[in-house]
Design an enzyme around this catalytic site. Structure first.
Site, PDB file in Angstrom:
ATOM      1  N   VAL A  14       0.841  -1.209   0.000  1.00 25.46           N
ATOM      2  CA  VAL A  14       0.000   0.000   0.000  1.00 25.46           C
ATOM      3  C   VAL A  14       0.879   1.263   0.000  1.00 25.46           C
ATOM      4  CG1 VAL A  14      -1.855   1.246   1.189  1.00 25.46           C
ATOM      5  CG2 VAL A  14      -1.825  -1.255   1.221  1.00 25.46           C
ATOM      6  N   GLU A 129      -9.972   6.074   5.944  1.00 21.66           N
ATOM      7  CA  GLU A 129     -10.877   5.576   4.896  1.00 21.66           C
ATOM      8  C   GLU A 129     -10.433   4.206   4.369  1.00 21.66           C
ATOM      9  OE1 GLU A 129     -13.953   7.016   3.339  1.00 21.66           O
ATOM     10  OE2 GLU A 129     -13.724   4.856   3.106  1.00 21.66           O
ATOM     11  N   ILE A 136     -13.044   1.570  -1.731  1.00 27.44           N
ATOM     12  CA  ILE A 136     -14.448   2.026  -1.674  1.00 27.44           C
ATOM     13  C   ILE A 136     -14.584   3.090  -0.577  1.00 27.44           C
ATOM     14  CG2 ILE A 136     -16.852   1.357  -1.265  1.00 27.44           C
ATOM     15  CD1 ILE A 136     -16.100  -1.507  -2.058  1.00 27.44           C
ATOM     16  N   GLU A 190      -3.069 -10.831   3.564  1.00 25.01           N
ATOM     17  CA  GLU A 190      -2.090 -10.348   4.534  1.00 25.01           C
ATOM     18  C   GLU A 190      -0.883 -11.294   4.471  1.00 25.01           C
ATOM     19  OE1 GLU A 190      -2.926  -7.555   6.628  1.00 25.01           O
ATOM     20  OE2 GLU A 190      -4.471  -7.535   5.102  1.00 25.01           O
ATOM     21  N   LYS A 205     -13.114  -4.915  10.338  1.00 29.25           N
ATOM     22  CA  LYS A 205     -13.775  -3.944   9.465  1.00 29.25           C
ATOM     23  C   LYS A 205     -15.229  -3.732   9.904  1.00 29.25           C
ATOM     24  CE  LYS A 205     -10.601  -5.016   5.699  1.00 29.25           C
ATOM     25  NZ  LYS A 205     -10.300  -5.926   4.613  1.00 29.25           N
TER      26      LYS A 205
END
Ligand code: HSE
Length: 429
Positions: A14, A129, A136, A190, A205
């Site tokens: 990321v 976010e 999304i 992961e 989540k």
């Protein structure tokens, strides 16, 4: 134009996506945010490691506090994953007056309330976010354009790895292990996929979604959950013949003041919009009292989609720097008490039950009669006779309470024809 300096903690999957977006799309981003956003420093584990991304070596460091304590840096972007170290760095950054953006669902689901308070005390932002459903923008949507709604239900496919595995098992007849390996190679899973395949990632989540939607903190550890490691190709095939797709769902429903929540592999009717969400894609199906039904769909994992959400938060922070911050300061969760919302994990559900039964006269009748005796109504039943002594018999049951089902199953397993209960799965109704 403002100058905004970013310190990146982590240059993994990321981190690289975030770096690429901020550099490749810098012109658009600076016009939109009215800021020149620069990545000033990056925390890595090895400065000399060969990387598939072109990053100036002089901005790399192995010392997180060189970044956190740098007075030039305005925003810390935490992309390390894990809980303890990330928590320490986020807390220290907020306390030193820096805004923080993170993609870390584990840390937000575990320490989010405390960290939000620290952010407020220090008049800085903590945005996350990317912590739910990657690209999304579900958190911003619920906190901003949808904030006037009372949410009634959220059902999410929020784990790309498990959705990829289940899709490959279903569409390409792939074995579980092969599909998992592919998901890892594609960068969705992961490093240790246990959290994905056991449903822990989805539970983190869901905790975050419930906090935003219902203003109530449910510890991820108490969310009833099952993963996908025991799902067989046989169950996926039966589900398909009954007209369902098997999906790992994370759901929460507020009905008459009772909040019910779960993470379960679930049979989703082919006619439901979530049934067509495949591979690494995520989706959130939401019901709000004003807006009605909504579905958000997109990539929930991977370098660039997750980086997209991280960059969105960095831009939100940049736009606020030098203002009174009110525009994007996340609201404190509305303090709903446990009396107002009874936190309950188990409730009524439709079920799919797969038995291995001796192929003898009366076997199917006996099992069906026992369900009837326990007040459980059968929606459909299928037996696959394959010329063997024992054959799978699969039932779809109408809504029943779990204790009723367990009582019926305890009696059914005493039946001499029934060799084993192969699987018990929920059915979305
Ligand atoms: N491992 C997660 C998934 C992505 O597979 O969806 C990060 O949350």
């Amino acid at each position: 134009m403002k100058n905004v300096k970013v310190g990146l903690l982590g240059l993994g999957n990321v981190g690289k996506g975030t770096y690429k977006i901020l550099t490749q799309n810098s012109e658009k981003i600076s016009v939109f945010s009215n800021s020149k956003i620069d990545i000033a420093k990056i925390l890595v584990s090895d400065v000399n490691k060969k990387r598939d991304i072109d990053v100036p070596k002089d901005i790399l460091t192995t010392d997180a506090y060189q970044i956190i304590n740098d007075p030039q840096i305005d925003v810390i972007v935490e992309l390390l994953g894990g809980i303890d170290t990330a928590y320490e760095y986020i807390k220290a950054s907020l306390e030193s007056g820096k805004h923080v953006v993170t993609a870390n669902k584990a840390v937000i689901a575990t320490h989010g309330m405390e960290l939000m308070n620290i952010a407020k005390e220090n008049r800085v932002l903590l945005l996350h976010e990317a912590s739910v459903a990657g690209g999304i923008p579900i958190i911003t949507a619920m906190m901003k354009p949808l904030c006037g709604n009372e949410f009634q239900e959220i059902i999410g496919i929020v784990n790309g790895t498990t959705n990829y595995i289940l899709t490959q098992m279903s569409e390409n007849n792939m074995e579980y292990e092969v599909a998992l390996k592919q998901a890892q190679e594609k960068g969705f899973a992961e490093a240790d996929p246990t959290s994905d395949v056991e449903g822990e990632d989805a539970a983190y989540k869901l905790t975050i979604l419930m906090l935003i939607a219902f203003g109530v903190y449910v510890d991820p550890k108490i969310i009833p959950r099952e993963g996908i490691t025991k799902i067989s190709k046989e169950d996926i095939e039966f589900a398909s013949q009954f007209g369902y797709k098997l999906k790992l769902l994370a759901g929460a429903k507020n009905s008459s003041g009772r909040l019910k929540y779960y993470v379960y592999p679930t049979l989703v009717p082919d006619s439901h919009p979530l049934a067509s969400v495949n591979n690494e894609f995520n989706a959130l199906f939401i019901k709000g009292d004003a807006v009605g039904e909504l579905m958000f769909y997109g990539k929930g994992a991977g370098s660039m989609p997750t980086g997209s959400a991280v960059v969105g938060d960095v831009v939100s922070v940049a736009k606020c720097i030098g203002t009174d911050l009110l525009d994007v300061t996340p609201s404190q969760p509305y303090p709903i008490t446990e009396e107002e919302l009874e936190l309950t994990g188990e409730s009524k559900s439709m079920y799919y039950i797969n038995f291995l039964v001796g192929d003898e006269p009366g076997a199917l009748g006996k099992v069906s009669t026992t369900f009837g005796n326990h007040g459980i109504s059968i929606q459909s039943v299928m037996q696959r006779s394959r010329g063997l002594a024992d054959v799978p018999v699969v039932y779809i049951l109408h809504e029943t309470k779990r204790y009723q089902l367990d009582d019926a199953l305890a009696e059914i397993t005493q039946n001499k024809y029934v060799k084993e209960i192969t699987s018990i799965l929920r059915v979305l109704s």
